[in-house]
Design a protein around this motif. Structure first.
Motif, mmCIF file in Angstrom:
data_model
loop_
_atom_site.group_PDB
_atom_site.id
_atom_site.type_symbol
_atom_site.label_atom_id
_atom_site.label_comp_id
_atom_site.label_asym_id
_atom_site.label_seq_id
_atom_site.Cartn_x
_atom_site.Cartn_y
_atom_site.Cartn_z
ATOM 1 N N GLU A 104 27.764 57.391 -5.830
ATOM 2 C CA GLU A 104 28.567 58.398 -6.541
ATOM 3 C C GLU A 104 29.720 57.684 -7.231
ATOM 4 O OE1 GLU A 104 28.102 61.488 -7.117
ATOM 5 O OE2 GLU A 104 26.532 62.032 -5.706
ATOM 6 N N ARG A 105 30.208 58.296 -8.306
ATOM 7 C CA ARG A 105 31.317 57.707 -9.062
ATOM 8 C C ARG A 105 32.381 58.748 -9.330
ATOM 9 N NH1 ARG A 105 27.859 54.481 -13.615
ATOM 10 N NH2 ARG A 105 27.195 52.787 -12.251
ATOM 11 N N ILE A 113 35.993 54.691 -9.671
ATOM 12 C CA ILE A 113 35.768 54.330 -8.278
ATOM 13 C C ILE A 113 34.294 54.554 -7.972
ATOM 14 C CG2 ILE A 113 36.379 54.856 -5.891
ATOM 15 C CD1 ILE A 113 39.068 55.995 -7.241
ATOM 16 N N ASP A 114 33.639 53.480 -7.547
ATOM 17 C CA ASP A 114 32.226 53.553 -7.162
ATOM 18 C C ASP A 114 32.146 53.683 -5.648
ATOM 19 O OD1 ASP A 114 31.545 53.209 -9.824
ATOM 20 O OD2 ASP A 114 31.097 51.087 -9.618
ATOM 21 N N PHE A 115 31.588 54.787 -5.206
ATOM 22 C CA PHE A 115 31.413 55.021 -3.771
ATOM 23 C C PHE A 115 30.148 54.301 -3.304
ATOM 24 C CE2 PHE A 115 34.337 58.171 -5.066
ATOM 25 C CZ PHE A 115 35.018 58.630 -3.952
ATOM 26 N N LEU A 117 26.443 70.134 -13.141
ATOM 27 C CA LEU A 117 25.979 69.010 -12.322
ATOM 28 C C LEU A 117 27.141 68.098 -11.912
ATOM 29 C CD1 LEU A 117 22.625 68.087 -14.109
ATOM 30 C CD2 LEU A 117 22.895 69.083 -11.819
ATOM 31 N N LEU A 118 28.088 67.874 -12.814
ATOM 32 C CA LEU A 118 29.252 67.050 -12.483
ATOM 33 C C LEU A 118 30.133 67.727 -11.440
ATOM 34 C CD1 LEU A 118 30.188 65.650 -16.006
ATOM 35 C CD2 LEU A 118 29.151 64.402 -14.105
ATOM 36 N N VAL A 119 30.309 69.045 -11.576
ATOM 37 C CA VAL A 119 31.084 69.793 -10.587
ATOM 38 C C VAL A 119 30.378 69.747 -9.241
ATOM 39 C CG1 VAL A 119 31.828 72.118 -9.906
ATOM 40 C CG2 VAL A 119 32.285 71.278 -12.224
ATOM 41 N N SER A 120 29.067 69.921 -9.253
ATOM 42 C CA SER A 120 28.289 69.863 -8.020
ATOM 43 C C SER A 120 28.427 68.493 -7.367
ATOM 44 C CB SER A 120 26.825 70.170 -8.319
ATOM 45 O OG SER A 120 26.061 70.112 -7.151
ATOM 46 N N ALA A 121 28.385 67.437 -8.168
ATOM 47 C CA ALA A 121 28.544 66.079 -7.644
ATOM 48 C C ALA A 121 29.924 65.917 -7.008
ATOM 49 C CB ALA A 121 28.337 65.051 -8.748
ATOM 50 N N LEU A 122 30.954 66.422 -7.674
ATOM 51 C CA LEU A 122 32.308 66.342 -7.109
ATOM 52 C C LEU A 122 32.383 67.077 -5.776
ATOM 53 C CD1 LEU A 122 34.488 66.856 -10.296
ATOM 54 C CD2 LEU A 122 34.637 64.911 -8.728
ATOM 55 N N ASN A 123 31.791 68.254 -5.723
ATOM 56 C CA ASN A 123 31.851 69.058 -4.500
ATOM 57 C C ASN A 123 31.077 68.429 -3.349
ATOM 58 O OD1 ASN A 123 33.634 71.049 -5.311
ATOM 59 N ND2 ASN A 123 32.027 72.397 -6.073
ATOM 60 N N THR A 124 30.077 67.623 -3.656
ATOM 61 C CA THR A 124 29.323 66.976 -2.576
ATOM 62 C C THR A 124 29.897 65.608 -2.194
ATOM 63 O OG1 THR A 124 27.697 66.057 -4.123
ATOM 64 C CG2 THR A 124 27.164 68.173 -3.109
ATOM 65 N N PHE A 177 32.993 65.011 -1.442
ATOM 66 C CA PHE A 177 34.114 65.154 -0.529
ATOM 67 C C PHE A 177 33.825 66.211 0.530
ATOM 68 C CE2 PHE A 177 35.799 63.631 -4.571
ATOM 69 C CZ PHE A 177 36.463 62.481 -4.140
ATOM 70 N N ALA A 178 34.537 66.118 1.637
ATOM 71 C CA ALA A 178 34.370 67.071 2.739
ATOM 72 C C ALA A 178 34.939 68.443 2.372
ATOM 73 C CB ALA A 178 35.049 66.537 3.993
#
Length: 120
Positions: free
Chosen positions: A21-22, A15-17, A56-63, A65-66
């Protein structure tokens, strides 16, 4: 991740936001490893990636979503650790459900592709 029962053909939901972000199978696999190991570094090692890349991937996931997807603590006397949050668990469940629906919807197309493929 996807596992088609139709030969070795596979689909992957990505899913491309709008903000570039992906969300896809790699991040979902990382979440599964974090859930299993309780550690971002161990999850990264399980996927042959550096701790920095996993972080970095975890950080991307955390940013993305709310609500936080992974909650982590730095090392110390009790050691570090990471846990997939309740929201992260729901994200995994929904992602896998989407993947399953895609695979189911494409079953006859996979069969057709396989029957017309040149097999070596």
């Amino acid at each position: 991740m996807s596992s088609s029962s139709k030969g070795d053909l596979r689909t992957f939901v990505r899913i491309d936001f709008p903000d570039k972000e992906r969300l896809g199978p790699g991040k979902m696999q990382l979440l599964e490893h974090i859930r299993a190991t309780g550690s971002i570094s161990a999850a990264g090692r399980a996927m042959d990636m550096s701790y920095r890349r996993a972080w970095l991937l975890v950080s991307a996931l955390n940013t993305m979503f709310a609500t936080q997807v992974v909650d982590s603590q730095r090392g110390g006397k009790q050691g570090g650790g990471a846990v997939v949050t309740e929201f992260g668990e729901e994200l995994l469940r929904r992602y896998h459900a989407m993947q399953q629906r895609v695979d189911t919807a494409l079953t006859s197309d996979f069969e057709w592709l396989n029957s017309n493929r040149r097999h070596s």
